[in-house]
Motif scaffolding. Structure first.
Motif, PDB file in Angstrom:
ATOM      1  N   LEU A  86       9.287   2.410  -6.272  1.00  0.00           N
ATOM      2  CA  LEU A  86       8.488   1.452  -5.499  1.00  0.00           C
ATOM      3  C   LEU A  86       8.708   1.589  -3.994  1.00  0.00           C
ATOM      4  N   GLU A  87       9.764   2.291  -3.603  1.00  0.00           N
ATOM      5  CA  GLU A  87      10.049   2.473  -2.176  1.00  0.00           C
ATOM      6  C   GLU A  87      10.366   3.946  -1.919  1.00  0.00           C
ATOM      7  N   LEU A  97      15.344  21.977 -17.977  1.00  0.00           N
ATOM      8  CA  LEU A  97      14.819  21.566 -16.672  1.00  0.00           C
ATOM      9  C   LEU A  97      14.842  20.038 -16.613  1.00  0.00           C
ATOM     10  N   THR A  98      14.962  19.529 -15.396  1.00  0.00           N
ATOM     11  CA  THR A  98      15.146  18.081 -15.256  1.00  0.00           C
ATOM     12  C   THR A  98      14.084  17.445 -14.364  1.00  0.00           C
ATOM     13  N   PHE A  99      13.629  16.271 -14.755  1.00  0.00           N
ATOM     14  CA  PHE A  99      12.789  15.461 -13.866  1.00  0.00           C
ATOM     15  C   PHE A  99      13.309  14.031 -13.878  1.00  0.00           C
ATOM     16  N   VAL A 100      12.866  13.257 -12.903  1.00  0.00           N
ATOM     17  CA  VAL A 100      13.215  11.823 -12.890  1.00  0.00           C
ATOM     18  C   VAL A 100      11.928  11.000 -12.755  1.00  0.00           C
ATOM     19  N   THR A 101      11.183  11.252 -11.677  1.00  0.00           N
ATOM     20  CA  THR A 101      10.010  10.414 -11.408  1.00  0.00           C
ATOM     21  C   THR A 101       8.768  10.985 -12.096  1.00  0.00           C
ATOM     22  N   LEU A 118       2.587   4.620  -7.923  1.00  0.00           N
ATOM     23  CA  LEU A 118       2.337   4.146  -6.577  1.00  0.00           C
ATOM     24  C   LEU A 118       2.296   5.370  -5.664  1.00  0.00           C
ATOM     25  N   PRO A 119       1.113   5.680  -5.103  1.00  0.00           N
ATOM     26  CA  PRO A 119       1.040   6.860  -4.237  1.00  0.00           C
ATOM     27  C   PRO A 119       2.017   6.713  -3.069  1.00  0.00           C
ATOM     28  N   ARG A 120       2.543   7.832  -2.682  1.00  0.00           N
ATOM     29  CA  ARG A 120       3.519   7.875  -1.600  1.00  0.00           C
ATOM     30  C   ARG A 120       3.029   7.151  -0.351  1.00  0.00           C
ATOM     31  N   GLN A 121       1.745   7.322  -0.072  1.00  0.00           N
ATOM     32  CA  GLN A 121       1.159   6.758   1.142  1.00  0.00           C
ATOM     33  C   GLN A 121       1.122   5.225   1.105  1.00  0.00           C
ATOM     34  N   HIS A 154      11.210   1.351   3.417  1.00  0.00           N
ATOM     35  CA  HIS A 154      12.526   0.760   3.144  1.00  0.00           C
ATOM     36  C   HIS A 154      12.462  -0.230   1.990  1.00  0.00           C
ATOM     37  N   LYS A 155      13.602  -0.681   1.604  1.00  0.00           N
ATOM     38  CA  LYS A 155      13.719  -1.637   0.499  1.00  0.00           C
ATOM     39  C   LYS A 155      12.767  -2.814   0.729  1.00  0.00           C
ATOM     40  N   ILE A 156      11.967  -3.130  -0.278  1.00  0.00           N
ATOM     41  CA  ILE A 156      11.023  -4.249  -0.158  1.00  0.00           C
ATOM     42  C   ILE A 156      11.827  -5.539   0.010  1.00  0.00           C
ATOM     43  N   GLN A 157      11.444  -6.316   1.024  1.00  0.00           N
ATOM     44  CA  GLN A 157      12.199  -7.535   1.327  1.00  0.00           C
ATOM     45  C   GLN A 157      11.738  -8.712   0.483  1.00  0.00           C
ATOM     46  N   SER A 158      12.669  -9.565   0.165  1.00  0.00           N
ATOM     47  CA  SER A 158      12.346 -10.683  -0.735  1.00  0.00           C
ATOM     48  C   SER A 158      11.877 -11.922   0.027  1.00  0.00           C
ATOM     49  N   GLY A 159      12.002 -11.888   1.366  1.00  0.00           N
ATOM     50  CA  GLY A 159      11.710 -13.079   2.166  1.00  0.00           C
ATOM     51  C   GLY A 159      10.287 -13.604   2.034  1.00  0.00           C
ATOM     52  N   LYS A 160       9.353 -12.708   1.643  1.00  0.00           N
ATOM     53  CA  LYS A 160       7.939 -13.149   1.620  1.00  0.00           C
ATOM     54  C   LYS A 160       7.541 -13.791   0.295  1.00  0.00           C
ATOM     55  N   GLY A 161       8.490 -14.063  -0.554  1.00  0.00           N
ATOM     56  CA  GLY A 161       8.157 -14.702  -1.834  1.00  0.00           C
ATOM     57  C   GLY A 161       7.805 -13.684  -2.891  1.00  0.00           C
ATOM     58  N   SER A 162       6.822 -14.018  -3.743  1.00  0.00           N
ATOM     59  CA  SER A 162       6.533 -13.163  -4.902  1.00  0.00           C
ATOM     60  C   SER A 162       6.000 -11.795  -4.460  1.00  0.00           C
ATOM     61  N   LEU A 163       6.115 -10.837  -5.375  1.00  0.00           N
ATOM     62  CA  LEU A 163       5.758  -9.454  -5.047  1.00  0.00           C
ATOM     63  C   LEU A 163       4.469  -9.054  -5.759  1.00  0.00           C
ATOM     64  N   HIS A 164       3.508  -8.554  -5.001  1.00  0.00           N
ATOM     65  CA  HIS A 164       2.266  -8.058  -5.614  1.00  0.00           C
ATOM     66  C   HIS A 164       2.141  -6.584  -5.297  1.00  0.00           C
ATOM     67  N   ILE A 165       2.071  -5.768  -6.323  1.00  0.00           N
ATOM     68  CA  ILE A 165       1.893  -4.334  -6.098  1.00  0.00           C
ATOM     69  C   ILE A 165       0.705  -3.881  -6.938  1.00  0.00           C
TER      70      ILE A 165
END
Ligand code: 9Z3
Length: 329
Positions: free
Chosen positions: A56-57, A158-162, A197-200, A205-216
Motif C-alpha cells: 500500500l506504500e 525463483l522467488t517473488f513477494v508482490t 495499487l499502481p505505483r503512481q 511514506h507510511k499512510i498516516q492515521s490522523g485523517k481517520g478511516s482509510l479509503h483506497i
C-alpha cells in the motif's frame, strides 16, 4: 505526470509498472537451467506457488495478502520431479518448498526430530545429536529424494513477494520456457491477487492515521492468462487453478476461464475442501454442436482412510497422463 489507464490491459500494466530489480538475473538462471534440461531431453514444468502481496506504500509498511501457504505448489513439485519432469519452482518468499515442507510446518517442527545424546560419564566429548528413531525412516526418505534432485540439478527455485514481482517474473519465465514448445507445462497454483495499487497511486511514506478511516481504490490486475496463452507460451500445456468459496459458481467460472483463454485444463477447487477434492475442467472434443462443450472429472481422496495420502499425487499423475496424450496427438 503520465496518465494511467482506467483499466489495465496486460500491455498497459507492463508499460507503467516497473520490473523488479532481480528480473535479469532470474532470466539468466532460467536460461542456463533450460539449456541443461534440454540437453537431457527433459520435459519442464513451471510451478507457481504461494500468495502475492499488494503493497500500500512505496516505503512499504502495510500490504494486503492472502491465505495461501504454498502447500499445493510445493507438494505438486515433488510429484512432478518423481514423474521425471524438471521443475522451475516459482514461489512466494518464505512459503513452503518441496522437501523441506515436510518439516517446516508448525505441526511437525524439525527440532522435534532430534535427540541430544550425552557422552558417557567422565568423557569430555561434547554431546552429539541424533535423529529420533521413530522419525528416521520418514526423514531418510525425504532426504534421499531431496539429495538426488540436488545432484541431478532438476529443480530451479525463483522467488517473488508482490503481485508486481509475480507478473513480471511469470511473463519472463514463460517466454523463456516457450522454447520447449509442447514439452513445457505451466502449473499455475499461486494464489494471485485480483486487485493492486499502481505505483503512481501509492503513498511514498507510511499512510498516516490522523485523517481517520482509510479509503483506497484498487485497480483490477490484468487477466494475465490471456497473453500468456496467446503470446508468451506458444504451444505449452497450460493448467490454471480456479479457487472459489461458493460451490455454485466454481465449475461455471472454471468453464468461463477455459472458454476465454483457450488453455488446456482448469483445476477447480473450493477453499475448505481443496486438500481432498478438486475438479479437472476441460473441453470436450465432441463433433456434435448440441453436446456440452465442457466436462469435469473429480479427483477425490479419503483422508480418514488414508491420512498420509496427498491429493497432489493424483492431480500430478493425471496431468502427466494428459500431457503425454496431448503430445502424442
Ligand atoms: C489455487 O487454487 C490453489 O489450489 C490454492 C492452494 C491457492 C487454493 P495452498 O497454497 O492453496 O495449498 O494453501 N490457486 C489458484 C488461485 C488463483 O489465484 N486463481 C486465479 C483465479 O481463481 C486464476 S489463475 O481467478
Amino acid at each position: 505526470m503520465e496518465t494511467l489507464p482506467t483499466t489495465f490491459s496486460a500491455e498497459a500494466y507492463f508499460q507503467t509498472q516497473p520490473p523488479p530489480p532481480t528480473i535479469e538475473q532470474d532470466v539468466q538462471s532460467v536460461r542456463g537451467f533450460l539449456k541443461q534440461q534440454r540437453e537431457h531431453g527433459k520435459k519442464v514444468v513451471l510451478v507457481t506457488s504461494g500468495g502475492t502481496t499488494v503493497p500500500l506504500e512505496l516505503n512499504v509498511v502495510r500490504f494486503l495478502d492472502n491465505f495461501s501457504a504454498g502447500t499445493r505448489g510445493a507438494t505438486s513439485a515433488e510429484y512432478f520431479l518423481k514423474a521425471g519432469y524438471a521443475v522451475i519452482f516459482m514461489h512466494r518468499q518464505f512459503s513452503l518448498q518441496p522437501f523441506s515442507r515436510h518439516y517446516s510446518h508448525s505441526t511437525n517442527p524439525f527440532l522435534d526430530l532430534l535427540e541430544i545424546d550425552d557422552p558417557p560419564d567422565g568423557s569430555t566429548a561434547p554431546p552429539s545429536i541424533s535423529v529420533t528413531s521413530s522419525k528416521r525412516d520418514h526423514l531418510l526418505g525425504v532426504l534421499k529424494s531431496y539429495k538426488s534432485v540436488q545432484k541431478a540439478g532438476t529443480m530451479l527455485t525463483l522467488t517473488f513477494v508482490t503481485i508486481n514481482d509475480y507478473l513480471w517474473l511469470l511473463r519472463a519465465v514463460s517466454q523463456e520456457l516457450s522454447v520447449l514448445g509442447k514439452d513445457a507445462m505451466y502449473y499455475l497454483a499461486a494464489a494471485v491477487s485480483d486487485f493492486f495499487l499502481p505505483r503512481q497511486k501509492m503513498s511514498v511514506h507510511k499512510i498516516q492515521s490522523g485523517k481517520g478511516s482509510l479509503h483506497i481504490e484498487m485497480d483490477q490486475v490484468p487477466k494475465i492468462l490471456k497473453p500468456m496463452v496467446a503470446e508468451w507460451t506458444r504451444q505449452g500445456f497450460v493448467v490454471s487453478f480456479k479457487l472459489e468459496t461458493d460451490d455454485g459458481i466454481l465449475i461455471p467460472k472454471a468453464q468461463a476461464a477455459l472458454e476465454r483463454y483457450g488453455h488446456s485444463v482448469v483445476i477447480a477447487n473450493e477453499l475448505h475442501r481443496r486438500k481432498f477434492e478438486v475438479a479437472f475442467v476441460y473441453r470436450t472434443h465432441d463433433a456434435d454442436p448440441s453436446a456440452p462443450r465442457f466436462a469435469e472429472t473429480w479427483v477425490r481422496i479419503d483422508l480418514e482412510k488414508d491420512p498420509e495420502k496427498e491429493v497432489e499425487e493424483d492431480i500430478v499423475n493425471e496431468l502427466v497422463r494428459r500431457h503425454k496424450q496431448w503430445l502424442e496427438m
